[in-house]
Design an enzyme around this catalytic site. Structure first.
Site, short mmCIF file in Angstrom:
data_model
loop_
_atom_site.label_atom_id
_atom_site.label_comp_id
_atom_site.label_asym_id
_atom_site.label_seq_id
_atom_site.Cartn_x
_atom_site.Cartn_y
_atom_site.Cartn_z
N SER A 129 0.82 -1.21 0.00
CA SER A 129 0.00 0.00 0.00
C SER A 129 0.85 1.27 0.00
O SER A 129 0.54 2.23 -0.69
CB SER A 129 -0.93 0.02 1.22
OG SER A 129 -1.81 -1.08 1.21
N GLU A 170 4.43 0.83 14.58
CA GLU A 170 4.76 2.16 14.06
C GLU A 170 5.72 2.92 14.97
O GLU A 170 6.68 3.54 14.51
CB GLU A 170 3.48 2.97 13.83
CG GLU A 170 2.63 2.49 12.66
CD GLU A 170 1.70 1.34 13.05
OE1 GLU A 170 1.73 0.90 14.22
OE2 GLU A 170 0.93 0.88 12.18
N PHE A 211 -2.07 6.45 11.02
CA PHE A 211 -1.32 5.69 12.01
C PHE A 211 -0.09 6.43 12.52
O PHE A 211 0.62 5.91 13.39
CB PHE A 211 -0.91 4.33 11.44
CG PHE A 211 -2.08 3.43 11.11
CD1 PHE A 211 -3.26 3.54 11.81
CD2 PHE A 211 -1.99 2.49 10.09
CE1 PHE A 211 -4.35 2.73 11.51
CE2 PHE A 211 -3.07 1.68 9.78
CZ PHE A 211 -4.26 1.79 10.49
N HIS A 216 -2.41 7.22 1.98
CA HIS A 216 -3.84 7.17 2.34
C HIS A 216 -4.16 8.38 3.22
O HIS A 216 -4.53 8.26 4.37
CB HIS A 216 -4.19 5.86 3.04
CG HIS A 216 -3.99 4.65 2.16
ND1 HIS A 216 -2.77 4.32 1.61
CD2 HIS A 216 -4.87 3.70 1.72
CE1 HIS A 216 -2.90 3.21 0.88
NE2 HIS A 216 -4.16 2.83 0.92
#
Length: 322
Positions: free
Chosen positions: A25, A52, A78, A102
């Protein structure tokens, strides 16, 4: 973004990085790059896994060690999981590249849990962090150039999930000023300032308003922080401050009040649905931009005056003097 990495990676052996289990992605790998593993220690692509905060902490350590230039990636929403580590990057003057894809409600069916609303504003308030939201390939290339040239300032590159059209007037030189006109008008009746995927809708709205006899300048602002570094003469030439100005960004409106008189943005969480339908629901369409822009121009025409956005005490003026 991946095309930029494809150009930079093979020619910059010190570049190392990867993604928090979102490589398909984020598109942060490229040809010729191999994974960093026990049996392939020469590899330069790191599979960080779904961690993360740990990912950014590791890249901080890599940069602090020296000799290597790290980058890392996840979905923009995120970044909340790693905000403390990103803050440390900025505080420590670590020029890390954060690829955050995104980037808006336009990502669609994943819904509000994955749709960033407050995220860009949260990142923009951090000192010594440049936040880029490019509108096309040229602006993305400028974002990477800026990030690589600024070793003491980390950079977020927020990328759209959907495709975007090339901007006819875009150049890296213009984009590296943080903002520039993608539709020029010497004496505009209205200015629309936008970022990312919303620049295209803003340009379509400007074309409609032009048919109705209105002179409209459209400004793409891929990086507020770099725009604020420009001489005030350039800032005021592009955004005079006393011309009705509308900002359009599919994100929280916080911060745009310094740059515009009215805002089309997000004041609530998103919705689940196709990107196109969600954008339409919240008004990020050429039709709604046209309507709101025309209403704002009429409002100030009836009022007889347009407040000057620069008319603030120097201590309050975000548009900095040089």
């Amino acid at each position: 973004s991946q095309k930029c990495l494809q150009v930079v990676g093979p020619n910059m052996p010190e570049l190392v990085g990867g993604s928090a289990d979102l490589t398909p992605s984020n598109l942060t790998n490229y040809k010729e790059v191999s994974d960093f593993q026990k049996d392939t220690p020469i590899g330069r692509y790191i599979r960080f896994g779904v961690r993360e905060h740990g990912m950014v902490a590791v890249t901080n350590g890599i940069f602090a060690h020296g000799g290597l230039r790290p980058y890392c990636a996840t979905f923009l929403v995120f970044s909340g999981y790693c905000m403390g580590a990103i803050r440390l990057s900025a505080l420590s003057k670590f020029g890390i590249i954060f690829v955050m894809t995104h980037d808006s409600i336009g990502l669609g069916e994943d819904g509000p849990t994955h749709q960033p609303v407050e995220t860009l504003s949260s990142l923009r308030v951090l000192p010594n962090l440049n936040v880029w939201r490019p509108a096309d390939m040229i602006e993305t290339a400028a974002a990477y150039q800026s990030a690589l040239e600024r070793r003491e300032t980390p950079t977020v590159i927020a990328c759209s999930r959907s495709g975007v059209a090339a901007l006819e007037l875009a150049t890296r030189e213009k984009a590296l000023k943080g903002a520039y006109a993608v539709i020029e008008e010497a004496s505009p009746d209205l200015i629309i300032v936008s970022t990312g995927s919303e620049v295209g809708a803003s340009m379509k709205a400007a074309a409609k308003l032009k048919e109705d006899g209105m002179k409209v300048r459209v400004v793409s602002m891929p990086c507020q922080e770099i725009f604020f570094e420009q001489p005030v003469s350039y800032q005021r030439e592009l955004l005079p401050g006393n011309v009705p100005t509308l900002s359009v960004e599919a994100s929280a409106v916080y911060g745009w009040q310094h740059l515009s008189h009215d805002q089309i943005g997000m004041i609530e969480y998103g919705r689940s649905g196709s990107g196109k339908d969600v954008f339409a629901f919240f008004g990020f369409t050429p039709e709604n931009i046209t309507s709101q822009a025309a209403a704002m121009v009429k409002f100030y025409k009836d009022a007889g005056t347009v407040p000057d956005l620069y008319l603030r005490p120097p201590s309050c003026n975000v548009l900095r003097q040089h």
